[in-house]
Design an enzyme around this catalytic site. Structure first.
Site, short mmCIF file in Angstrom:
data_model
loop_
_atom_site.label_atom_id
_atom_site.label_comp_id
_atom_site.label_asym_id
_atom_site.label_seq_id
_atom_site.Cartn_x
_atom_site.Cartn_y
_atom_site.Cartn_z
N ASP A 274 18.65 53.15 78.11
CA ASP A 274 19.60 53.23 77.13
C ASP A 274 19.90 51.31 76.51
O ASP A 274 18.87 50.43 77.18
CB ASP A 274 20.89 53.86 78.10
CG ASP A 274 22.47 53.02 77.55
OD1 ASP A 274 22.70 53.18 76.48
OD2 ASP A 274 22.81 52.01 78.13
N ASP A 276 23.44 49.59 75.23
CA ASP A 276 24.22 48.30 75.41
C ASP A 276 24.70 48.84 76.15
O ASP A 276 25.06 49.71 77.76
CB ASP A 276 25.48 48.85 74.62
CG ASP A 276 25.56 49.24 72.87
OD1 ASP A 276 25.86 47.80 72.59
OD2 ASP A 276 24.77 49.73 72.31
N ASP A 457 23.68 52.55 81.34
CA ASP A 457 25.16 52.28 82.27
C ASP A 457 26.40 52.77 82.51
O ASP A 457 27.60 51.90 83.12
CB ASP A 457 25.28 51.08 82.14
CG ASP A 457 25.89 51.27 80.55
OD1 ASP A 457 24.93 51.76 80.11
OD2 ASP A 457 26.74 50.19 79.98
O1 LIG Z 1 24.20 54.45 74.64
P1 LIG Z 1 24.14 53.05 74.58
O2 LIG Z 1 22.92 52.36 73.47
O3 LIG Z 1 24.63 52.31 75.53
O4 LIG Z 1 25.82 52.70 73.56
C1 LIG Z 1 26.50 53.12 74.00
C2 LIG Z 1 27.96 52.77 72.99
O5 LIG Z 1 27.49 50.77 72.96
C3 LIG Z 1 28.27 50.50 71.90
O6 LIG Z 1 29.54 50.51 72.50
C4 LIG Z 1 29.70 49.50 73.44
O7 LIG Z 1 28.84 48.28 73.45
C5 LIG Z 1 29.48 47.27 72.48
C6 LIG Z 1 28.95 46.19 72.39
O8 LIG Z 1 28.15 45.50 73.59
C7 LIG Z 1 30.94 47.00 73.00
O9 LIG Z 1 31.62 45.98 72.45
C8 LIG Z 1 32.01 48.02 73.19
O10 LIG Z 1 32.71 48.28 73.77
C9 LIG Z 1 30.89 49.33 74.07
O11 LIG Z 1 32.02 50.66 74.30
C10 LIG Z 1 28.32 50.93 70.48
O12 LIG Z 1 29.06 50.44 69.40
C11 LIG Z 1 28.68 53.35 70.52
O13 LIG Z 1 28.40 53.07 69.36
C12 LIG Z 1 27.76 53.46 71.75
O14 LIG Z 1 28.44 54.90 71.69
#
Ligand SMILES: O=P(O)(O)OC[C@H]1O[C@H](O[C@H]2O[C@H](CO)[C@@H](O)[C@H](O)[C@H]2O)[C@H](O)[C@@H](O)[C@@H]1O
Length: 511
Positions: A274, A276, A457
């Protein structure tokens, strides 16, 4: 408290993914019947009506109870009535034709988390039995390759022969316990239907576990479940009783490196990551979530010795831009949009039909949230995210209300909560777990000689942990707040992930 001697499993929705087949068969039956005979009645609601009136019940009880909910009564008829006859039994038999058509046209898959739990029970010497109101248990278990898996089976055919009442009466569960020679007080019940957890609660069993694969955890809790999980992969044996696996209680993956390496022996590795919160730390602004040079190096080294794919909720191009390793495979939009080296691209066909719904929701959410400072709508090709990390605490509930309202009105999408984000995705049977399985197939890595890892995560990563619950290894990144997880190991933070990937690369390289 003494340990369990047996665990009794319901079938559809607990062992096999056939609950949706039943739901669709009921919908086809009742929509056809209502349109012809009661055209003013609204259609059968595949979620609400299914759960409230037919889920878990013997076929004819389901027909009677749903029709009664609409103030309709029909003569009982007899089980020999031809499908289409205007009797309770005739309509029930029509539904059965629909159901059998579904299982002949679709694969019937046992849930990996259920198989993993059955293995753990065997290893602990705890017996297992199956109970189901379904008269189709033979066909369903055969299609799932589980005909011989349960020593004791009480199904709808046995119920009819013995004249047993249906759930919420616990008779069928008592018969299963009897068949094993175990007292109800030494058994746990595993059920996904409201009428089933009610039966378990009435029946004097040691534990009642509710399986809420959709948004029905609260209902199962109210029905009398002692523990509610999303999937049986979230269960573990603790002192002979069933308990929930949680982020804070999972063993550390770095400390368990030897055990992990032992499972890798003689196998190839496939690593799914994954983005983020796993490869890059969570930051306030999604545009600032850059990948560190150290992490990029660790992923690159790993990709020299194993297949590596990045599976993200982000848009495909967005995540590729952050990772910048062209020889990896990528799945963006929670797995709907995949790409790989040499220009390989695969867009999941069923996602395309949802593009107008996503466009409409993006517009509606943009407008409705425009007055809330800090709220941000991030559109990905096949999903969207509503971020509220920068919204004042007092306004968070309003963001949640707006998201749920727009999603409900839209009808084609669903929302799930993540890290200060609502992920809004197509209401389709596709997620990160399905993307992992599709990539394993594509890369010719779907065999027993491959050990698949998934590191993630957040809640959307749980779909991937679930599909790997038996034959792979899920590693979750811990969070301050504890929650249930289907992963088998945990890591403290993004730095620990980097160390884990580096160690994995070194061990695979050596071995
Ligand atoms: O599946 P992932 O790669 O983990 O993506 C999940 C979402 O991640 C991002 O949002 C998250 O991370 C951001 C940066 O650290 C943070 O600001 C936010 O609060 C988190 O929810 C991304 O912007 C989304 O599009 C993804 O769905």
């Amino acid at each position: 408290m003494s340990g369990l001697k047996a665990v009794l499993f319901d079938m559809d929705g607990v062992i096999t993914d056939t609950a949706r087949a039943h739901a669709q068969a009921w919908k086809a039956l009742f929509d056809g019947y209502l349109a012809e005979h009661h055209p003013d009645e609204p259609e059968f609601d595949i979620d609400a009506d299914y759960r409230a009136h037919v889920d878990g019940k013997p076929r004819y009880d389901g027909v009677r109870d749903f029709l009664a909910s609409r103030g309709i009564s029909l003569p009982q008829g007899s089980p020999e009535d031809e499908p289409g006859t205007q009797t309770i039994c005739g309509l029930g038999n029509t539904k059965n034709v629909e159901f059998n058509r579904w299982i002949s046209e679709n694969p019937v898959e046992p849930y990996p988390g259920t198989l993993a739990l059955l293995d753990a029970l065997d290893a602990a010497g705890i017996a297992s039995a199956l109970f189901t109101s379904s008269r189709n248990a033979d066909a369903v278990l055969a299609a799932a390759g589980l005909s011989e898996r349960f020593d004791v089976r009480i199904d709808g055919v046995v119920m009819a022969k013995r004249g047993l009442p249906g759930k919420p009466d616990p008779a069928i569960m008592h018969q299963a316990a009897d068949g094993l020679g175990v007292a109800p007080g030494d058994c746990a019940i595993i059920e996904d239907a409201f009428s089933g957890v009610q039966a378990g609660a009435k029946g004097g069993f040691a534990q009642v576990i509710g399986v809420a694969r959709e948004d029905n955890a609260e209902a199962l809790d109210e029905g009398g479940a002692d523990i509610v999980v999303r999937d049986l992969a979230e269960l573990r044996l603790d002192g002979g009783r069933l308990a929930t696996r949680t982020l804070h209680g999972l063993p550390d993956a770095l400390a368990a490196m030897d055990a992990i390496a032992a499972r890798l022996e003689g196998k190839r590795a496939a690593i799914f990551l994954d983005y983020d919160g796993t490869l890059s730390p969570i930051v306030d602004n999604p545009d600032d979530a850059v990948l560190s040079g150290g992490m990029r190096g660790a992923i690159d080294r790993l990709s020299q010795v194993a297949a590596v794919a990045i599976v993200s909720g982000r848009d495909l191009d967005d995540v590729r831009h952050f990772v910048q390793l062209d020889h990896l495979y990528y799945a963006g939009s929670h797995g709907f949009d995949m790409a790989g080296p040499g220009g390989w691209r695969h867009i999941v066909e069923k996602g395309k039909a949802f593009l107008p719904a996503l466009d409409a929701a993006t517009k509606a959410l943009g407008e409705a949230l425009s007055g809330i400072a800090g709220a941000r709508v991030e559109r990905k090709k096949f999903s969207l995210a509503v971020h509220y990390r920068q919204v004042a605490a007092g306004n968070e509930a309003q963001v949640a209300r707006i998201v749920h309202q727009v999603v409900e009105q839209n009808g084609k999408l669903r929302a799930s909560g993540g890290k200060k984000v609502f992920d809004v995705k197509p209401r389709a049977d596709w997620h990160k777990g399905r993307a992992v399985l599709a990539l394993l197939d594509t890369l010719d890595l779907a065999g027993d000689d491959v050990l698949a890892f998934y590191c993630g995560d957040d809640t959307t990563d749980e779909d991937a942990f679930r599909v790997l619950a038996r034959d792979g290894i899920g590693v979750v990144v811990r969070d301050k707040a504890d929650r249930a997880s289907a992963a088998r190991y945990a890591l403290d933070d993004v730095e620990a992930v980097e160390r884990f990937l580096a160690e994995l690369a070194a061990r695979i390289g050596r071995g």
